[in-house]
Design a protein around this motif. Structure first.
Motif, PDB file in Angstrom:
ATOM      1  N   TYR A  24      61.426 -33.099 -61.585  1.00  0.00           N
ATOM      2  CA  TYR A  24      62.541 -33.595 -60.697  1.00  0.00           C
ATOM      3  C   TYR A  24      61.090 -34.503 -60.125  1.00  0.00           C
ATOM      4  CZ  TYR A  24      63.813 -34.326 -55.931  1.00  0.00           C
ATOM      5  OH  TYR A  24      64.077 -35.144 -54.378  1.00  0.00           O
ATOM      6  N   LYS A  28      62.601 -38.664 -60.181  1.00  0.00           N
ATOM      7  CA  LYS A  28      63.042 -40.009 -59.233  1.00  0.00           C
ATOM      8  C   LYS A  28      61.940 -40.355 -59.106  1.00  0.00           C
ATOM      9  CE  LYS A  28      64.396 -38.200 -55.880  1.00  0.00           C
ATOM     10  NZ  LYS A  28      65.758 -38.041 -55.131  1.00  0.00           N
ATOM     11  N   GLU A  32      65.270 -44.873 -61.533  1.00  0.00           N
ATOM     12  CA  GLU A  32      65.949 -46.651 -61.335  1.00  0.00           C
ATOM     13  C   GLU A  32      66.283 -47.466 -62.460  1.00  0.00           C
ATOM     14  OE1 GLU A  32      62.652 -47.896 -58.598  1.00  0.00           O
ATOM     15  OE2 GLU A  32      61.630 -48.128 -60.948  1.00  0.00           O
ATOM     16  N   SER A  54      66.463 -33.538 -50.370  1.00  0.00           N
ATOM     17  CA  SER A  54      67.429 -34.804 -49.372  1.00  0.00           C
ATOM     18  C   SER A  54      68.837 -34.905 -49.280  1.00  0.00           C
ATOM     19  CB  SER A  54      67.147 -35.901 -50.622  1.00  0.00           C
ATOM     20  OG  SER A  54      67.384 -36.382 -51.237  1.00  0.00           O
ATOM     21  N   GLU A  57      71.456 -35.349 -52.196  1.00  0.00           N
ATOM     22  CA  GLU A  57      71.570 -34.054 -53.209  1.00  0.00           C
ATOM     23  C   GLU A  57      71.969 -32.674 -52.992  1.00  0.00           C
ATOM     24  OE1 GLU A  57      66.667 -35.381 -54.733  1.00  0.00           O
ATOM     25  OE2 GLU A  57      67.345 -33.638 -53.505  1.00  0.00           O
TER      26      GLU A  57
END
Length: 282
Positions: A24, A28, A32, A54, A57
């Protein structure tokens, strides 16, 4: 490929908070670099821990340990319904890098319709353990080799689940993730099915560090080892007759070896009895 290509990402967690999950945290920190739209599913197998993600998600707190096949099928069905062409499979212990995503962009951009999966090199404690090539006669039970060149026609490519990208349509053709293999040998099963259905596997040079839950007998208790050996037998029986023959030969040799190694002697009976394990198979 079209610009509408999308990727569904699933992380399966067990007894771990989000911030403790290497998968995770590194996802994260590096997603990108992925050039395609994606959605993240967090599937929590823990009874003790409740995960809150979030707003963007999807979080599933199952309240029980569904292992891997059920969570992966949840993602597969969602990918079919919502039109995601690829599914990225992750457990909680993989270290994803920017290079992984950069190489992945190019790999899926040039993946033909015969490519069922795109897989990286998996490093565990300094050793590349995946992908591997397996002989069409013996499967995972003999002469498993590292994939470092073109795979001969009498061999096929297999890999571990985590950090693999599987094509939704290819998974649909083989009927989804076989829940007869809830954890062990699930990856062996579907990569063998891809091979049987004429698909190919694309390997990437990028390396992903990963911690396996088991590496040797010393990492297992008796019940965990029994589950593992039953999965071995289940896969051998459900694939093809030659796999089972080789499985029996190797398991017999392993049983004898366990008898002569004091630290492994307690596993000898389980190993031997697995040759006779039977159940209804899909």
């Amino acid at each position: 490929m079209t610009d509408s290509l999308r990727i569904l990402i699933i992380i399966v967690l067990y007894k771990q908070n989000l911030r403790e999950s290497q998968s995770y945290v590194t996802l994260k920190g590096n997603v990108e670099h992925l050039q395609y739209p994606s959605k993240l599913v967090l599937y929590n197998n823990s009874i003790e821990k409740h995960i809150v993600g979030s707003d963007d998600e999807i979080v599933i707190n199952s309240g029980r340990n569904d292992k891997l096949a059920k969570p992966y099928n949840y993602a597969w069905r969602m990918a079919k319904e919502e039109g995601y062409e690829w599914i990225m499979l992750l457990d909680q212990d993989s270290e994803l890098t920017s290079d992984y995503f950069i190489v992945l962009n190019d790999a899926i951009r040039h993946a033909g319709n015969d490519i069922a999966a795109v897989v990286p090199q998996i490093n565990c404690n300094g050793t590349i353990i995946s992908p591997t090539s397996m002989h069409g006669f013996s499967g995972p039970f003999w002469t498993v080799k590292r994939v470092d060149a073109e795979v001969p026609k009498n061999r096929y490519v297999s890999a571990i689940n985590s950090a693999a990208l599987v094509r939704t349509s290819a998974m649909t053709e083989i009927g989804g993730f076989n829940e007869k293999f809830p954890l062990d040998y699930l990856d062996c099963w579907y990569f063998y099915q891809f091979h049987k259905h004429g698909f190919r596997i694309k390997t990437m040079p990028s390396v992903v560090n990963h911690q396996l839950s088991i590496l040797s007998l010393k990492d297992m208790g008796r019940e965990r080892y029994r589950d593992y050996m039953q999965a071995c037998a289940r896969f051998a029986r459900s694939s093809q007759p030659s796999f089972y023959v080789v499985f029996v030969i190797r398991t017999l040799l392993r049983s004898v070896k366990c008898l002569f190694v004091p630290s492994k002697r307690k596993f000898a009976g389980i190993t031997f009895s697995s040759m006779f394990y039977k159940e209804d198979l899909i």
